[in-house]
Design a protein around this motif. Structure first.
Motif, PDB file in Angstrom:
ATOM      1  N   TYR A 219      52.024  -0.262  -6.075  1.00  0.00           N
ATOM      2  CA  TYR A 219      51.325   1.000  -6.348  1.00  0.00           C
ATOM      3  C   TYR A 219      51.512   1.954  -5.168  1.00  0.00           C
ATOM      4  O   TYR A 219      51.524   1.525  -3.999  1.00  0.00           O
ATOM      5  N   GLY A 220      51.658   3.229  -5.490  1.00  0.00           N
ATOM      6  CA  GLY A 220      51.642   4.282  -4.481  1.00  0.00           C
ATOM      7  C   GLY A 220      50.567   5.281  -4.868  1.00  0.00           C
ATOM      8  O   GLY A 220      50.672   5.956  -5.894  1.00  0.00           O
ATOM      9  N   VAL A 221      49.499   5.371  -4.058  1.00  0.00           N
ATOM     10  CA  VAL A 221      48.317   6.155  -4.421  1.00  0.00           C
ATOM     11  C   VAL A 221      48.225   7.387  -3.532  1.00  0.00           C
ATOM     12  O   VAL A 221      48.310   7.287  -2.297  1.00  0.00           O
ATOM     13  N   VAL A 222      48.051   8.572  -4.166  1.00  0.00           N
ATOM     14  CA  VAL A 222      47.854   9.804  -3.411  1.00  0.00           C
ATOM     15  C   VAL A 222      46.393   9.871  -2.954  1.00  0.00           C
ATOM     16  O   VAL A 222      45.473   9.874  -3.777  1.00  0.00           O
ATOM     17  N   TYR A 223      46.192   9.923  -1.648  1.00  0.00           N
ATOM     18  CA  TYR A 223      44.843   9.921  -1.071  1.00  0.00           C
ATOM     19  C   TYR A 223      44.448  11.317  -0.609  1.00  0.00           C
ATOM     20  O   TYR A 223      45.249  12.045  -0.001  1.00  0.00           O
ATOM     21  N   ASP A 224      43.208  11.631  -0.846  1.00  0.00           N
ATOM     22  CA  ASP A 224      42.565  12.808  -0.272  1.00  0.00           C
ATOM     23  C   ASP A 224      42.278  12.528   1.204  1.00  0.00           C
ATOM     24  O   ASP A 224      41.831  11.440   1.554  1.00  0.00           O
ATOM     25  N   ASN A 225      42.542  13.518   2.077  1.00  0.00           N
ATOM     26  CA  ASN A 225      42.226  13.320   3.490  1.00  0.00           C
ATOM     27  C   ASN A 225      41.439  14.485   4.064  1.00  0.00           C
ATOM     28  O   ASN A 225      41.468  14.746   5.269  1.00  0.00           O
ATOM     29  N   SER A 226      40.718  15.204   3.226  1.00  0.00           N
ATOM     30  CA  SER A 226      39.850  16.244   3.773  1.00  0.00           C
ATOM     31  C   SER A 226      38.646  15.574   4.442  1.00  0.00           C
ATOM     32  O   SER A 226      38.340  14.400   4.161  1.00  0.00           O
ATOM     33  N   PRO A 227      37.958  16.260   5.345  1.00  0.00           N
ATOM     34  CA  PRO A 227      36.791  15.639   6.002  1.00  0.00           C
ATOM     35  C   PRO A 227      35.774  15.107   5.003  1.00  0.00           C
ATOM     36  O   PRO A 227      35.141  14.070   5.250  1.00  0.00           O
ATOM     37  N   HIS A 244      51.294  13.432   5.113  1.00  0.00           N
ATOM     38  CA  HIS A 244      52.119  14.640   4.990  1.00  0.00           C
ATOM     39  C   HIS A 244      51.220  15.848   4.774  1.00  0.00           C
ATOM     40  O   HIS A 244      50.080  15.733   4.329  1.00  0.00           O
ATOM     41  N   GLU A 245      51.765  16.998   5.069  1.00  0.00           N
ATOM     42  CA  GLU A 245      51.010  18.238   4.881  1.00  0.00           C
ATOM     43  C   GLU A 245      50.981  18.661   3.417  1.00  0.00           C
ATOM     44  O   GLU A 245      51.898  18.356   2.644  1.00  0.00           O
ATOM     45  N   VAL A 246      49.891  19.364   3.094  1.00  0.00           N
ATOM     46  CA  VAL A 246      49.855  20.134   1.841  1.00  0.00           C
ATOM     47  C   VAL A 246      49.518  21.566   2.248  1.00  0.00           C
ATOM     48  O   VAL A 246      49.876  21.989   3.345  1.00  0.00           O
ATOM     49  N   GLU A 247      48.798  22.303   1.428  1.00  0.00           N
ATOM     50  CA  GLU A 247      48.524  23.692   1.753  1.00  0.00           C
ATOM     51  C   GLU A 247      47.520  23.799   2.901  1.00  0.00           C
ATOM     52  O   GLU A 247      46.650  22.944   3.067  1.00  0.00           O
ATOM     53  N   GLY A 248      47.651  24.873   3.670  1.00  0.00           N
ATOM     54  CA  GLY A 248      46.674  25.176   4.706  1.00  0.00           C
ATOM     55  C   GLY A 248      46.674  24.202   5.867  1.00  0.00           C
ATOM     56  O   GLY A 248      45.649  24.027   6.525  1.00  0.00           O
ATOM     57  N   ARG A 249      47.782  23.540   6.097  1.00  0.00           N
ATOM     58  CA  ARG A 249      47.920  22.567   7.190  1.00  0.00           C
ATOM     59  C   ARG A 249      47.011  21.351   7.010  1.00  0.00           C
ATOM     60  O   ARG A 249      46.843  20.567   7.941  1.00  0.00           O
ATOM     61  N   ALA A 250      46.416  21.214   5.830  1.00  0.00           N
ATOM     62  CA  ALA A 250      45.673  19.992   5.532  1.00  0.00           C
ATOM     63  C   ALA A 250      46.684  18.875   5.228  1.00  0.00           C
ATOM     64  O   ALA A 250      47.867  19.152   4.969  1.00  0.00           O
ATOM     65  N   THR A 251      46.225  17.628   5.277  1.00  0.00           N
ATOM     66  CA  THR A 251      47.149  16.513   4.993  1.00  0.00           C
ATOM     67  C   THR A 251      46.588  15.624   3.897  1.00  0.00           C
ATOM     68  O   THR A 251      45.385  15.601   3.627  1.00  0.00           O
ATOM     69  N   LYS A 263      38.450  -1.126  -4.582  1.00  0.00           N
ATOM     70  CA  LYS A 263      38.100   0.303  -4.633  1.00  0.00           C
ATOM     71  C   LYS A 263      39.090   1.068  -3.764  1.00  0.00           C
ATOM     72  O   LYS A 263      39.208   0.816  -2.563  1.00  0.00           O
ATOM     73  N   VAL A 264      39.764   2.013  -4.396  1.00  0.00           N
ATOM     74  CA  VAL A 264      40.802   2.797  -3.719  1.00  0.00           C
ATOM     75  C   VAL A 264      40.556   4.277  -3.999  1.00  0.00           C
ATOM     76  O   VAL A 264      40.319   4.678  -5.128  1.00  0.00           O
ATOM     77  N   GLY A 265      40.641   5.088  -2.950  1.00  0.00           N
ATOM     78  CA  GLY A 265      40.466   6.520  -3.136  1.00  0.00           C
ATOM     79  C   GLY A 265      39.703   7.155  -1.992  1.00  0.00           C
ATOM     80  O   GLY A 265      39.426   6.482  -0.998  1.00  0.00           O
ATOM     81  N   PRO A 266      39.349   8.418  -2.095  1.00  0.00           N
ATOM     82  CA  PRO A 266      39.493   9.331  -3.228  1.00  0.00           C
ATOM     83  C   PRO A 266      40.963   9.678  -3.508  1.00  0.00           C
ATOM     84  O   PRO A 266      41.765   9.808  -2.606  1.00  0.00           O
ATOM     85  N   ILE A 267      41.237   9.854  -4.803  1.00  0.00           N
ATOM     86  CA  ILE A 267      42.587  10.119  -5.278  1.00  0.00           C
ATOM     87  C   ILE A 267      42.719  11.614  -5.569  1.00  0.00           C
ATOM     88  O   ILE A 267      41.809  12.226  -6.143  1.00  0.00           O
ATOM     89  N   ARG A 268      43.861  12.183  -5.150  1.00  0.00           N
ATOM     90  CA  ARG A 268      44.069  13.611  -5.377  1.00  0.00           C
ATOM     91  C   ARG A 268      45.410  13.842  -6.071  1.00  0.00           C
ATOM     92  O   ARG A 268      46.138  12.904  -6.397  1.00  0.00           O
ATOM     93  N   SER A 269      45.733  15.097  -6.256  1.00  0.00           N
ATOM     94  CA  SER A 269      46.889  15.466  -7.066  1.00  0.00           C
ATOM     95  C   SER A 269      48.206  15.266  -6.318  1.00  0.00           C
ATOM     96  O   SER A 269      48.237  15.184  -5.086  1.00  0.00           O
ATOM     97  N   SER A 364      46.973  20.621  12.940  1.00  0.00           N
ATOM     98  CA  SER A 364      46.377  21.955  12.895  1.00  0.00           C
ATOM     99  C   SER A 364      45.447  22.078  14.101  1.00  0.00           C
ATOM    100  O   SER A 364      45.279  21.124  14.875  1.00  0.00           O
ATOM    101  N   ASN A 365      44.841  23.254  14.241  1.00  0.00           N
ATOM    102  CA  ASN A 365      43.924  23.436  15.372  1.00  0.00           C
ATOM    103  C   ASN A 365      42.713  22.506  15.294  1.00  0.00           C
ATOM    104  O   ASN A 365      42.090  22.202  16.309  1.00  0.00           O
ATOM    105  N   SER A 366      42.397  22.053  14.085  1.00  0.00           N
ATOM    106  CA  SER A 366      41.190  21.231  13.922  1.00  0.00           C
ATOM    107  C   SER A 366      41.508  19.808  13.499  1.00  0.00           C
ATOM    108  O   SER A 366      40.586  19.052  13.161  1.00  0.00           O
ATOM    109  N   TYR A 367      42.777  19.444  13.521  1.00  0.00           N
ATOM    110  CA  TYR A 367      43.111  18.095  13.047  1.00  0.00           C
ATOM    111  C   TYR A 367      44.235  17.509  13.888  1.00  0.00           C
ATOM    112  O   TYR A 367      45.358  18.014  13.890  1.00  0.00           O
ATOM    113  N   ARG A 368      43.899  16.407  14.587  1.00  0.00           N
ATOM    114  CA  ARG A 368      44.882  15.735  15.436  1.00  0.00           C
ATOM    115  C   ARG A 368      44.803  14.226  15.187  1.00  0.00           C
ATOM    116  O   ARG A 368      43.714  13.629  15.176  1.00  0.00           O
ATOM    117  N   VAL A 369      45.946  13.633  14.960  1.00  0.00           N
ATOM    118  CA  VAL A 369      46.045  12.182  14.777  1.00  0.00           C
ATOM    119  C   VAL A 369      46.639  11.582  16.046  1.00  0.00           C
ATOM    120  O   VAL A 369      47.605  12.119  16.595  1.00  0.00           O
TER     121      VAL A 369
END
Length: 473
Positions: A219-227, A244-251, A263-269, A364-369
């Motif tokens: 399985y390959g699951v698209v994960y939400d990574n917003s705060p 990886h990045e999506v819009e607005g420098r979010a990942t 239990k896996v998720g949250p799942i996004r588009s 981004s300015n507010s997100y560093r890994v």
């Protein structure tokens, strides 16, 4: 000429076979030696554990004996207190009677010292004299008996007190001995525990050297990574995670699973680049729908797929707000075939790099890994904005391999960030506290991305979780 060519071919085959045999022999010998070391360490651990168990039993036995001695000592102390009280009472009676006797003697003395004689001389006749003499004798004898009895009682009590004090000293000595033995055993247990810990660490190190088989992900699951989506569920059990990045420098993540968390998720588009990554890994692509062009792309490319918005196995968790609350139990999803393949990954990388104990990526300015190497774990602690990254169970996320894949991030016709994954570029590779530079290459949307050292040799990841950070150059 034909004969000469035949001889050359046979000679070449002979040396090739010989070389293969030597390599195989060396590999088998190394594997056998490693297994022998593991067996010896396991035997040491078993011996240490047995010794610790015996020490624990001995310590428990002594602790019980110390408790018994404490109780015995308490009883002796209570008896000593009662004896001292009786001795005090006897002494008071002796003092009182002695005082009375002394009072009578002192009174007789103050009357001239002849009062007893005067009593006798005042007798009217011989019979009265006998009576007075008997009376005086009885008084003197009674005083003497009384004082003698009290003295005997006091001596008896003093002997009792002496005996009990001796008993108390013996109990205290015995208790001291037991306590000393207990402390010695505790020290011995600490030593054995330290040996056990060392053996366990040695075992972990030996096991880390042994290659391990990893099933291919299914399985390959698209994960939400917003705060609002953190902490995510199941991410610590993924075998490989792309960020990886999506819009607005979010990942977002694409997490690949060979195990099936409940239990896996949250799942996004889905996005075009997450679709390519799922395609190249030949997994069932799990996503929460997508834009029309991406849905058409997924359909056109023929990926094995599951759209979470149109499948009854997915559910919203009311503890979080939509859209950050879509989950699934992968063990009951049943939209992917069981894994039929696997790959053997080494416990160590086969070459020496530069020291690579930490790295970071600023998305981004507010997100560093960032990643920090832990030699004991043989892995990198993953951090987000300086804080440990944990999944929803509280488990720390550890990466055994970290690949930073640099590529351009153009936007598509809808101005959506779309990292360029087909082509080639540079990488930084971190594993086992070492850092390497190299390159990546992907020939087509469906072909696998390959990672190489600078000398062109393909990178072989050690077993365990891998994070691929797709970042801007």
């Amino acid at each position: 000429m034909r004969k000469f060519i035949t001889v050359v071919i046979l000679t070449t085959m002979f040396f090739f076979t010989l070389a293969s045999g030597i390599d195989s022999h060396i590999y088998v010998n190394a594997e056998t030696s490693s297994q022998e070391n593991i067996d010896e360490i396991k035997e040491e651990i078993a011996e240490h554990e047995e010794m610790i168990e015996l020490l624990n039993e001995d310590i428990d036995q002594r602790l019980r004996r110390i408790d018994e001695l404490d109780e015995e000592l308490s009883r002796t102390e209570r008896e000593l207190n009662r004896t001292e009280l009786r001795l005090k009472q006897a002494q008071e009676r002796l003092d009182e009677n002695t005082e009375q006797f002394a009072g009578r003697v002192r009174s007789a003395y103050m009357r001239g010292g002849s009062s007893y004689i005067e009593i006798l001389l005042d007798a009217d006749n011989f019979g009265d004299l006998i009576v007075r003499l008997a009376y005086l004798t009885r008084i003197l004898n009674r005083d003497a008996d009384l004082i003698g009895a009290i003295r005997e009682e006091r001596e008896h009590i003093e002997q009792q007190q002496l005996a009990m004090e001796e008993q108390r000293e013996k109990i205290e000595d015995r208790r001291y001995q037991m306590e000393a033995e207990r402390r010695n055993l505790e020290e011995q247990r600490k030593t054995v525990n330290a040996l056990l810990e060392t053996s366990q660490e040695n075992l972990e190190e030996e096991l880390a050297q042994v290659p391990q088989t990893e099933p291919n992900p299914i399985y390959g699951v698209v994960y939400d990574n917003s705060p609002n989506a953190r902490p995510q569920h199941g991410i610590s059990q993924a075998s490989l995670v792309y960020e990886h990045e999506v819009e607005g420098r979010a990942t977002r993540y694409l997490a690949l699973f060979s195990t099936l968390p409940s239990k896996v998720g949250p799942i996004r588009s889905a996005r075009e680049h997450s679709t390519k990554l799922a395609w190249e890994n030949d997994v069932n692509f799990v996503y929460a729908s997508a834009s029309r062009d991406n849905l058409e792309r997924i359909e056109k490319w023929g990926l094995s797929r599951t759209n979470a918005l149109y499948h009854s196995a997915f559910y919203r968790d009311s503890n979080r707000r939509a859209p950050h609350n879509l989950y699934v139990n992968l063990s009951t999803l049943n939209t992917a075939r069981p894994s039929s393949g696997s790959v053997v990954r080494p416990g160590n990388i086969s070459r020496q790099g530069n020291t690579g104990n930490s790295t970071s990526i600023q998305y981004s300015n507010s997100y560093r890994v960032s990643y920090q190497y832990n030699a004991k774990q043989g892995a990198y602690r993953r951090m987000i904005n300086g804080e440990p990254h944990r999944d929803a169970t509280g488990e720390q996320i550890w990466a055994r391999n970290v690949i930073i894949q640099y590529t351009d991030h153009p936007t598509d016709w809808r101005r959506r960030t779309t990292p360029q994954l087909v082509g080639e570029g540079s990488i930084d590779f971190y594993s086992m506290g070492q850092h390497f530079t190299g390159t990546w290459k992907k020939d087509s949307p469906s072909s696998p991305t390959r990672f190489y050292y600078d000398d062109g040799q393909e990178i072989e990841r050690v077993y365990g979780q891998t994070w691929v950070q797709i970042a801007r150059p």
